[in-house]
Design a protein around this motif. Structure first.
Motif, PDB file in Angstrom:
ATOM      1  N   ASP A   1      -4.432  -1.160  -8.955  1.00  0.00           N
ATOM      2  CA  ASP A   1      -2.994  -1.252  -9.262  1.00  0.00           C
ATOM      3  C   ASP A   1      -2.306  -2.080  -8.176  1.00  0.00           C
ATOM      4  O   ASP A   1      -2.478  -1.823  -6.988  1.00  0.00           O
TER       5      ASP A   1
ATOM      6  N   SER B   1       7.289   1.980 -15.574  1.00  0.00           N
ATOM      7  CA  SER B   1       7.167   2.860 -14.418  1.00  0.00           C
ATOM      8  C   SER B   1       8.538   3.374 -14.017  1.00  0.00           C
ATOM      9  O   SER B   1       9.568   2.787 -14.370  1.00  0.00           O
ATOM     10  N   ASN B   2       8.524   4.463 -13.247  1.00  0.00           N
ATOM     11  CA  ASN B   2       9.769   5.042 -12.706  1.00  0.00           C
ATOM     12  C   ASN B   2      10.799   5.241 -13.817  1.00  0.00           C
ATOM     13  O   ASN B   2      11.938   4.785 -13.731  1.00  0.00           O
TER      14      ASN B   2
ATOM     15  N   GLN C   1       3.945   5.079 -15.653  1.00  0.00           N
ATOM     16  CA  GLN C   1       3.497   5.358 -14.277  1.00  0.00           C
ATOM     17  C   GLN C   1       4.668   5.952 -13.507  1.00  0.00           C
ATOM     18  O   GLN C   1       5.664   5.269 -13.277  1.00  0.00           O
TER      19      GLN C   1
ATOM     20  N   THR D   1       1.325  12.963  -1.476  1.00  0.00           N
ATOM     21  CA  THR D   1       2.446  12.821  -0.536  1.00  0.00           C
ATOM     22  C   THR D   1       3.737  13.483  -1.038  1.00  0.00           C
ATOM     23  O   THR D   1       4.564  13.889  -0.231  1.00  0.00           O
TER      24      THR D   1
ATOM     25  N   THR E   1      -5.537   5.626  -0.768  1.00  0.00           N
ATOM     26  CA  THR E   1      -6.134   5.953   0.532  1.00  0.00           C
ATOM     27  C   THR E   1      -6.671   4.712   1.263  1.00  0.00           C
ATOM     28  O   THR E   1      -7.202   3.792   0.637  1.00  0.00           O
TER      29      THR E   1
ATOM     30  N   HIS F   1     -12.168   9.357   2.376  1.00  0.00           N
ATOM     31  CA  HIS F   1     -11.237   9.833   1.343  1.00  0.00           C
ATOM     32  C   HIS F   1     -11.470   9.114   0.010  1.00  0.00           C
ATOM     33  O   HIS F   1     -11.326   9.715  -1.049  1.00  0.00           O
TER      34      HIS F   1
END
Ligand code: NAP
Length: 277
Positions: free
Chosen positions: A38, A153-154, A175, A206, A247, A252
């Motif tokens: 992405d 998105s958003n 997204q 997060t 990450t 990770h």
């Protein structure tokens, strides 16, 4: 519209905020096993040309072919950009969309992407005439073969409903940032599920630090010999999301991909959903 679910890998590697580490981290992610990337043509938060450099290095190493990869980029309105614009700001939105796409293809060294996403509607409250023009221009890009699929998105539930009334063509993807305190975006996910739209969740870790530290998640992690982050990604998948991770850490990356094999029973999924509402 092609069946989106048939052609989308099960984890997206996100390339935001990596600046001069973008190429190396993109290549590392591919070496780790990610096959979906992405990015966005928004220099303020992404270095899309660096993604292209990382892809080129991985191609040279013979790690995969273009056909093995899922590439997603975004069109970002001027309000979300800094001075490094991928289009002429004096041009119409339709032309800006075409210029942004042409620049993305050049950055990524490809003749088409797999998904082209509107980074966010022009207004926080509704689907505007600018969004209408932009979405029509994105459909033109798709029809010309420069992307296979389209996304937004958003976006809120109200905006998705307005968008559905305004356009015959729905997005293949939504997204969104996914907050546990907002029921993990429950209403938008339900809208997507009913219409076979794939919900991509970002900031799963997060935005949900308190959930990661919660005793329920700690207990599930211990029972499954997993990390709390892996439990959250497994939860996201269990409720139908396509998760993103950005990450920067090789261990990770491995752990995030391994979470695909973690199956949480329904009572564990319900327990995590209840933590935050
Ligand atoms: N559409 C939009 O407006 C939008 C906005 C934001 C983001 N995105 C996309 O979503 C991608 C992901 O962004 P994000 O907000 O989810 O944040 P992120 O950049 O993925 O950050 C995730 C954080 O979690 C940590 N982490 C990841 N895996 C972990 C693990 N297994 N164990 C412990 N810590 C782990 C990372 O630290 P380490 O680096 O140390 O692992 C990092 O601090 C972005 O790169 C971008 O592509 C889109």
């Amino acid at each position: 519209m092609p069946n989106a679910r048939a052609s989308v890998p099960d984890f997206l590697y996100g390339t935001a905020w990596k600046e001069d580490r973008t190429a190396a981290l993109t290549e590392l992610a591919i070496r780790a096993g990610f096959r979906a990337i992405d990015t966005a043509n928004q220099r303020r938060h992404y270095f899309e040309a660096g993604v292209g450099q990382g892809l080129a290095a991985a191609y040279r190493a013979g790690l995969f072919t273009r056909a093995d990869l899922f590439l997603q980029t975004k069109f970002t309105y001027q309000a979300g950009q800094d001075h490094r614009l991928p289009y002429d700001p004096a041009a119409t939105l339709s032309i800006q969309v075409a210029q942004s796409m042409a620049s993305s293809l050049e950055h990524l060294g490809v003749d088409h992407v797999d998904s082209f996403v509107l980074h966010g509607p022009a207004s926080r409250s509704h689907w505007t005439t600018d969004d209408f023009e932009t979405w029509q221009a994105m459909i033109k890009e798709r029809d010309a073969g420069r992307t296979r699929l389209l996304g937004v998105s958003n976006i809120s539930l109200a905006q998705l409903q307005q968008m559905a009334r305004a356009h015959a063509e729905p997005p293949a993807f939504v997204q969104n940032r996914c907050y546990a305190i907002r029921g993990w975006d429950r209403d938008v996910r339900a809208f997507c599920r009913e219409r076979n739209i794939i919900y991509q969740g970002f900031s799963l870790l997060t935005a949900n630090i308190e959930v990661l530290r919660h005793s329920t998640v700690a207990a599930l992690a211990a029972q499954n010999n997993a990390t709390p982050a892996q439990i959250i990604f497994a939860f996201a998948r269990a409720v139908g999301m396509l998760p993103l991770t950005g990450t920067t850490n090789a261990d990770h990356m491995k752990q995030d991909l391994e979470s695909r094999f973690l199956e949480l029973p329904p009572d564990a999924v319900n327990a995590i959903e209840k933590i935050a509402g």
